[in-house]
Design a protein around this motif. Structure first.
Motif, PDB file in Angstrom:
ATOM      1  N   ARG A 145       0.824  -1.217   0.000  1.00 20.02           N
ATOM      2  CA  ARG A 145       0.000   0.000   0.000  1.00 20.02           C
ATOM      3  C   ARG A 145       0.856   1.264   0.000  1.00 20.02           C
ATOM      4  O   ARG A 145       0.333   2.353  -0.230  1.00 20.02           O
ATOM      5  CB  ARG A 145      -0.920   0.010   1.223  1.00 20.02           C
ATOM      6  N   LEU A 146       2.137   1.141   0.257  1.00 22.57           N
ATOM      7  CA  LEU A 146       3.007   2.314   0.271  1.00 22.57           C
ATOM      8  C   LEU A 146       3.230   2.808  -1.150  1.00 22.57           C
ATOM      9  O   LEU A 146       3.604   2.044  -2.038  1.00 22.57           O
ATOM     10  CB  LEU A 146       4.339   1.974   0.932  1.00 22.57           C
ATOM     11  N   VAL A 147       3.039   4.103  -1.350  1.00 17.42           N
ATOM     12  CA  VAL A 147       3.182   4.718  -2.664  1.00 17.42           C
ATOM     13  C   VAL A 147       4.508   5.445  -2.791  1.00 17.42           C
ATOM     14  O   VAL A 147       5.193   5.354  -3.806  1.00 17.42           O
ATOM     15  CB  VAL A 147       2.020   5.693  -2.935  1.00 17.42           C
ATOM     16  N   ASN A 148       4.899   6.164  -1.730  1.00 20.04           N
ATOM     17  CA  ASN A 148       6.141   6.922  -1.784  1.00 20.04           C
ATOM     18  C   ASN A 148       6.636   7.168  -0.363  1.00 20.04           C
ATOM     19  O   ASN A 148       5.848   7.355   0.561  1.00 20.04           O
ATOM     20  CB  ASN A 148       5.931   8.259  -2.502  1.00 20.04           C
ATOM     21  N   VAL A 149       7.933   7.151  -0.211  1.00 17.47           N
ATOM     22  CA  VAL A 149       8.579   7.435   1.075  1.00 17.47           C
ATOM     23  C   VAL A 149       9.709   8.415   0.822  1.00 17.47           C
ATOM     24  O   VAL A 149      10.604   8.148   0.006  1.00 17.47           O
ATOM     25  CB  VAL A 149       9.126   6.151   1.734  1.00 17.47           C
ATOM     26  N   THR A 150       9.672   9.551   1.507  1.00 17.02           N
ATOM     27  CA  THR A 150      10.747  10.536   1.412  1.00 17.02           C
ATOM     28  C   THR A 150      11.361  10.720   2.793  1.00 17.02           C
ATOM     29  O   THR A 150      10.978  10.049   3.759  1.00 17.02           O
ATOM     30  CB  THR A 150      10.213  11.881   0.893  1.00 17.02           C
TER      31      THR A 150
END
Length: 390
Positions: A271-276
């Motif tokens: 479910r993770l789309v983006n991590v910054t």
């Protein structure tokens, strides 16, 4: 299986220590252990094993899993084993799925008293189903089923609720007949809601009298007995939700369905789309607007805070059974159910075959099975990666 581009473990490794340092007032040792397990999962810190391809002899090093029940990567094997064990317990009848949810003010108390309130939630849901089903004006039968606790909503907010999967019928009071529920109706939801509310509030009253509830922080105003009684009365004005989903198509469908509910964590890696460095974006399903898939972005600190809301107390059992599926009497009661339904018991499970060398994963070079040839400790892997030991 392809590794998702982003993982909860990556977020914990990068930001977990800082989060723990900045939230010392409510982070517990159990929270720290969960973070440590997730961060170390499938890394050299947990040891591993050396594999070799059957066909091309390609070597590889694999790391062990943490097996923590809050880890998004460690539930598949446990889920498959659990579902396989349930095959022997299916009855040739329809099944229904009900969801018991508590109102938001009670969810706040549950967050500070997880073991006590979650236990009461299980007990109230089971007793409600049994009491209403036993009424001759409703079903007039003894029912049984399984319950699974979920504590999250789609956006990772704290939302405790219990999923109940129940055969659509039950044993007559004398245990000789199977009483079938109507094809499209099991029990009246309005009655279930009222009985469930009464039982849970009564359980809270007893827990308070026995001194088993804590009132930290903002809940301190509820500590005086008079204030707590007034708060309990206010719960009757809250919205209590009991939801009955449409019946399952077949008992075989039940197992497939259960696999989606029994072994889950608050959020999966997929479910993770983006991590910054500052934020985490993930997909969520908006049930209030036609189950639309939307994206929510939280700062890293808030994401980790919400993730830790769903860490269960140590050794807390989140899959439970009641009625004729209760663990202590399951074998005897299931035999009575099958006799009442005039169906033969399932054939006994065959003994497992002698274990062959484990095929762990496909070879990245040729696709043939990789075989485990040697188990390694964390120290051995440390030395091997630095060329000091092979």
């Amino acid at each position: 299986m392809t590794r998702p581009p982003f993982e909860v473990a990556d977020i914990v490794r990068q930001h977990g220590d800082q989060f723990l340092e900045t939230h010392p007032t409510w982070v517990t040792g159990h929270h720290r252990r969960v973070f440590r397990a997730i961060a170390q999962c499938r890394t050299a810190a947990l040891g591993g094993h050396r594999d070799r391809c059957d066909q091309c002899a390609h070597p590889a090093l694999s790391y062990n899993s943490c097996r923590d029940r809050h880890c998004p990567k460690c539930l598949t094997a446990a889920r498959n084993a659990w579902v396989a064990a349930r095959e022997q317990e299916l009855l040739p009848v329809g099944y229904v799925h009900l969801v018991f949810t508590v109102p938001e003010p009670l969810a706040r108390l549950a967050l500070a008293n997880k073991r006590v309130v979650y236990d009461l939630l299980f007990r109230a849901a089971a007793e409600t189903l049994q009491q209403v089903a036993a009424n001759p004006m409703r079903l007039g039968a003894d029912v049984g089923g399984l319950m699974v606790l979920h504590t999250w909503g789609q956006r990772l907010q704290h939302h405790p609720h219990v999923h109940c999967v129940v055969p659509a019928g039950g044993l007559s009071p004398d245990g000789t007949r199977w009483v079938h529920a109507r094809p499209t109706f099991f029990l009246p939801v309005k009655v279930l809601r009222q009985v469930f509310r009464g039982k849970l509030i009564a359980g809270l009253r007893v827990a308070r009298a026995q001194g088993r509830l804590d009132f930290p922080g903002a809940l301190a105003a509820l500590a005086p007995e008079a204030a707590f009684r007034a708060w309990l009365r206010s719960l009757y004005r809250q919205s209590w939700v009991v939801y009955a989903k449409p019946p399952f198509g077949s008992p075989a469908h039940v197992l497939h369905y259960l696999a989606r509910y029994t072994h889950r964590v608050a959020i999966s890696n997929h479910r993770l789309v983006n991590v910054t460095a500052a934020a985490v974006s993930f997909r969520w399903k908006d049930y209030r607007h036609g189950s639309q898939i939307k994206t929510l972005t939280l700062d890293v600190d808030e994401f980790l805070r919400r993730f830790l809301l769903h860490v269960l107390p140590k050794r807390f059992v989140r899959i439970r059974y009641f009625g004729f599926l209760a663990s202590r009497t399951r074998s005897r009661e299931l035999a009575r159910c099958r006799q009442a339904l005039a169906v033969a018991p399932p054939p006994p499970a065959e003994p497992p075959a002698p274990a062959a060398p484990r095929a762990s994963w496909p070879c990245p070079r040729c696709g043939a099975p990789m075989r485990l040839i040697e188990r390694l400790t964390a120290r051995q892997i440390f030395l091997a990666e630095r060329g000091s030991w092979l």
